[in-house]
Design an enzyme around this catalytic site. Structure first.
Site: not given
Lengths: 684, 684
Positions: B256, B454, B320-321, B456, B387, B204, B175
């Protein structure tokens, strides 16, 4: 010297088309542009600000610099720019348009001129080359200011070009190694003040700092594990190129060679010694043997591998401070000299240098060296780096004049030795162009100058505090008109530039605060800070007399390391004292009494933290003397008169030195003003 | 899990032979050792201090760590050490002797235990491995303290070993890219608090950060030019190894993946999109196509090249995600699932993961991934990274328990998300070992945990302020006894550790000062600092709701960036209010009135600089509300009572939000205490 003439023409042109600048006393540009007009308008920075590049312009150097410019603009002003990247081509609607004619290959003859015009809704930056546009972007960064509560650019028209083509900073990474990020952030700062040469002093007695695959002992045995890999060198050279900065490497030979001989002792002039990296400072005897053919094979191997890492034409071979002791002692060398009719060590070194020049020419390089290489037989193709002066028993700039008169090109470093811990004023007023009359041809041989950051007493932690902000004023000397000599105005602008350097990653302000916190062992730093503001590190190498008080691995986290030249409270105190002595003005008296009152408290305040902060202890006697002086002066001011005895006491207190073993190593920056005030009061 | 059992045995042994520590309430160690005895003696650090290494000991890792230790000692205490290097062999006269039995290859089963004994004239550090000795050196650095005005070590006897073998910090460099020096200085700090895993989140949606020569589009087209060269990766891995820190890389797939698909769009599940680097934050749809055989060839090529860069056994594939939106929309993928009887997207991802695990096994790697990889068919060989928690609609640690019950090894990150901007207390009290009863075998599957940074809203400039000091407390959770839960004592020690981190190059203190200077546009920062001391950045991702308010290149130089969790004045104010409400103590009243008085002046003081500091403007309404609240409370305190209306007004003022467009994005850290005080005064 085509460039030089071109510059003169451009300057002449500027002088013709524009009136002189309109007292723009709020701008804090440094270096000051050659020609500047200011109007009253202002362009506030908006989120919709866009930047377009036109002309030969998809040049990656300019594209990247423009991207960095937009980031700087956003970060500095907190603006959420809608477009974070430069646009290309026919984008006439952009807020800012950069137009260049050509992408330059970095070199001594680059055209660095630019024209910048800011209106209330447009910015135009025009330059012949992308390098010129980069210089204009630096100016623009410095122009960011506030009007009516908003960040923006003042309405200006600037035509600018450098006075000298060689504007350098030398970094010594041998005495103390400087990691990649230290070099990079200093390159950012150099670009900000339009310096264009990084002279990289890569080898000396204390370490050899480059990975050499064909001669691995150099980095493996002579660096304490602290060296640049070739990829790191390339990375830094590229980083510099992106900022329009040439990189000139220096490999110092035949003297200053302890590190080389630690790696390869077989090339020494004295083969009986066991060489190991030097830990002290000074001038040492280990020297390459210029009569050993294998030395040239070795240097050829070295240069062959390192030359391609540095695309610049110039290659610095050092050549300084070789006293030839080991040559005198070596009968084989003496025999060689006799056989070859070499009269003395100087000419033996010339023999060595000429052989080196041939090797370097073979790799497309021009040789440059410190002024000692300038002996009668040295070819005129060498570039002479003038450095010696009063400290070395010579006239300042003596070798510079000798060089140009003898037909050599030259650059000046005498007067720009920032490791001497002198005031910025001392450096600012030195001009590369000597007062002595020179022909135009001789003048053209003076290419510029370099500030030199020798690192015996400087670590990666403290280097920023030693280089900046003073080097910004030297950069102005190299770029701006010779007429720029107003010290007050220089100080005003330097103060602003110094603060802005933080935005480029320079840590000169933050590091001093950290050092004070460490000295105070995280107790209150107030008293230390106030003391720091009137204290300066010892000057002209007196901090490390003999070169053994501090070694490479001594702690450089002491009070003297937190102090810098131009202690910040010295100037205002000086102004108040001078004015008071001249006019006995009451307002000045208030200022003086406030300072003295504050200084009178420092000792007690330091005593409060001393038990929990051992590094404060060596500072106490100094603070106590300052208290004593302040008290006497305050009493004198109150009574309107000082007794002779008090003046003598104050003189004695000022003369008293701290125990050298305590390594306090600072001096009181206001001592002249204190004496002036004391004398004035006693004469009343 | 041999190590685990060994550790338990060692701990049992320690418990047998030593009495409990003697309330060493002045030591500021973190993590706190498993066993510690303190005597009254003290060893002052002298210039003659020497350090010898014995045993298997010329291990370069220990030699280098010892050299760094000596430098730290010299720099911190200002001692001019006569011998700056460690000695080897039978040097019984050395002040300090380190003895190890073996040089370890870094891995999950390293013996990290050590024994440290400090007498008034000797230091003994014994460990099975050099890694254990490194941990002891960190303890020793933290023990440096002052007695009788001198720096030295207190007389202690420590036997220590970690509770968990996996103690990590995850750095997201996608990020916002983090240059080499940022990673390195954080590795230094990790070693200082005995963390031993750097989990490096390298890819990512916003960027792919590794040079991949066989797939050059990855770094050339999907990094904005900001990536690590392979030499830089090797350099960092070596740097970490030298500090006893494993490096686990993460390449996040199949979701991602916007950066990967920007480089190689042909591997996407949606082939009709034009992919470009994501500039916002959030969860995005671009996903690799698990039914495309060429995707596996691509990943095999990628892993083959990057696996050797990371000697560690574990390899994190993210996982993930991935919401599978593009899978649902792709008829070919749907056909593949039908043909292969894959019931849902979860199992399709499992199919993908199993194929990846085979590829990774081929390169000697064990697969680990975020908890979403734990589906019914996932092999038990995978390591599950737990997580999700309350924010994701799950119980905290839910997946951790599920993992160990299903036979997976696991580590915990839920509870250690330091980017949530929560108080250190919230993280400190989370234990990797759940309260629910587990068998010993199940317990042994819990290897430890990781703090996750993280990025961001974090840049190279601000990251240190986000990671530290809170991560030191998390490190203690992973290393020290489960019984360590005293928050006051944690705060006391954390404060000291936070300051000492500066000596390792961590810039968390300096950067905040710089940010305030920039916000104040170099005017006085006093009011901003006082406001910062009661303000905290918005928590739990509310600062960037929608993920579009801030983009990758937005300015992160705002007031919220200068603020951190655990605002420094909140705790003392809280103590004073609680004590006052309980006892109406006059001393508490003085403290409260002093704070309120100060806060009441901030608005006016900010107004004084606002015209010259545009970034102050968005802060004014907030400071004005604080003035209003402070004034009301001060009046109430004076009158001994607050009217109901005033309480309602105060409640309203506390609820009022600033314009989101202003990006102030902070909250008042003392709002609960203010309400408590207001309520108390109105109830009187």
């Amino acid at each position: 010297m085509k460039t030089k003439i071109l510059h003169l023409l451009i300057l002449f042109f500027f002088a013709m088309v524009s009136s002189h600048s309109q007292a723009p006393d709020k701008l804090t540009l440094m270096p000051w542009p050659q020609d500047l007009e200011v109007e009253s308008g202002f362009q506030a920075i908006q989120p919709g600000f866009t930047l377009a590049i036109q002309g030969a312009g998809a040049a990656s150097r300019l594209e990247n610099a423009s991207t960095r410019f937009l980031r700087y603009l956003g970060d500095k002003t907190g603006t959420f720019l809608e477009v974070g990247y430069p646009l290309f081509g026919q984008t006439q609607n952009a807020t800012m348009i950069i137009e260049i004619q050509e992408e330059a290959v970095l070199g001594l003859d680059n055209d660095e001129s630019y024209e910048l015009e800011i209106l209330t809704d447009k910015v135009s930056l025009k330059a012949q080359t992308d390098i010129g546009a980069l210089r204009g972007l630096s100016t623009l960064k410095q122009l960011i200011s506030v009007q009516n509560g908003a960040y923006g650019f003042p309405q200006v028209r600037i035509k600018d070009a450098p006075r000298f083509p060689w504007r350098g900073l030398m970094l010594d990474v041998s005495r103390h190694f400087m990691p990649v990020e230290v070099v990079k952030r200093n390159l950012d700062a150099m670009a900000f003040v339009k310096l264009n040469v990084l002279h990289w002093h890569l080898s000396d007695d204390q370490g050899f700092r480059v990975e050499v695959k064909s001669l691995p002992n150099l980095h493996e045995r002579a660096s304490d594990g602290m060296y640049y890999t070739q990829e790191q060198i390339r990375d830094i050279v590229r980083y510099a190129d992106e900022r329009g900065i040439r990189v000139v490497p220096e490999f110092d030979v035949p003297g200053h060679a302890t590190a080389i001989l630690t790696a390869y002792p077989e090339y020494a002039s004295n083969l009986n010694l066991r060489y190991s990296l030097e830990r002290n400072s000074g001038i040492f005897d280990p020297t390459l043997d210029p009569t050993n053919e294998e030395v040239y094979t070795f240097l050829d191997t070295l240069f062959k591998e390192v030359a391609p890492l540095f695309p610049d034409t110039y290659f610095h071979i050092g050549g300084d401070e070789n006293e030839g002791k080991h040559w005198d002692e070596n009968s084989q060398i003496q025999r060689f000299m006799a056989e070859n009719e070499i009269p003395d060590n100087h000419e033996l070194q010339t023999y060595f240098n000429i052989r080196l020049e041939k090797i370097l020419n073979g790799y497309g390089k021009k040789l440059m060296g410190w002024e000692e290489i300038m002996t009668p037989n040295m070819p005129k193709t060498a570039l002479i780096h003038s450095w010696r002066g009063v400290n070395e028993g010579m006239e300042p700039g003596e070798s510079l004049i000798k060089a140009v008169k003898n037909g050599y090109q030259t650059i000046l470093s005498n007067g720009y030795y920032i490791d001497l811990m002198l005031s910025v004023e001392d450096h600012y007023l030195v001009d590369p162009m000597p007062e002595q009359e020179l022909t135009e041809e001789e003048q053209n041989r003076i290419l510029g100058g370099e500030a030199t950051m020798w690192s015996e007493l400087v670590t990666p932690l403290t280097i920023d505090t030693r280089v900046w902000p003073r080097t910004a004023a030297i950069a102005e000397r190299f770029w701006s008109s010779q007429e720029m000599r107003d010290l007050d105005d220089m100080h005003r602008r330097l103060k602003a530039i110094s603060l802005k350097l933080e935005g480029l990653g320079i840590r000169h302000i933050q590091v001093r605060e950290y050092l004070l916190r460490n000295i105070a062992n995280y107790n209150d730093t107030g008293a230390l800070r106030e003391l720091m503001q009137i204290s300066e590190p010892l000057k002209i190498y007196t901090r490390n007399s003999g070169g053994t008080q501090y070694q490479v691995y001594s702690p450089f986290t002491l009070f003297a390391d937190a102090c810098t030249p131009d202690a910040v409270d010295a100037k205002p105190f000086e102004r108040a004292v001078e004015s008071y002595v001249a006019s006995s003005n009451a307002a000045d008296l208030v200022v003086i009494e406030e300072y003295l009152g504050k200084w009178g408290t420092l000792y007690e305040r330091l005593l409060e933290i001393e038990q929990d902060a051992p590094l404060v202890k060596p500072i106490l006697p100094y603070a106590k003397r300052i208290r004593e002086i302040s008290t006497r002066l305050l009493e004198g001011l109150e009574e309107g008169k000082l007794r002779k005895k008090d003046v003598v006491d104050i003189q004695d207190l000022l003369k008293e030195k701290d125990e050298p073993s305590q390594n306090l190593d600072v001096e009181l920056a206001v001592k002249d003003e204190i004496l002036e005030l004391a004398t004035f009061l006693s004469d009343k």
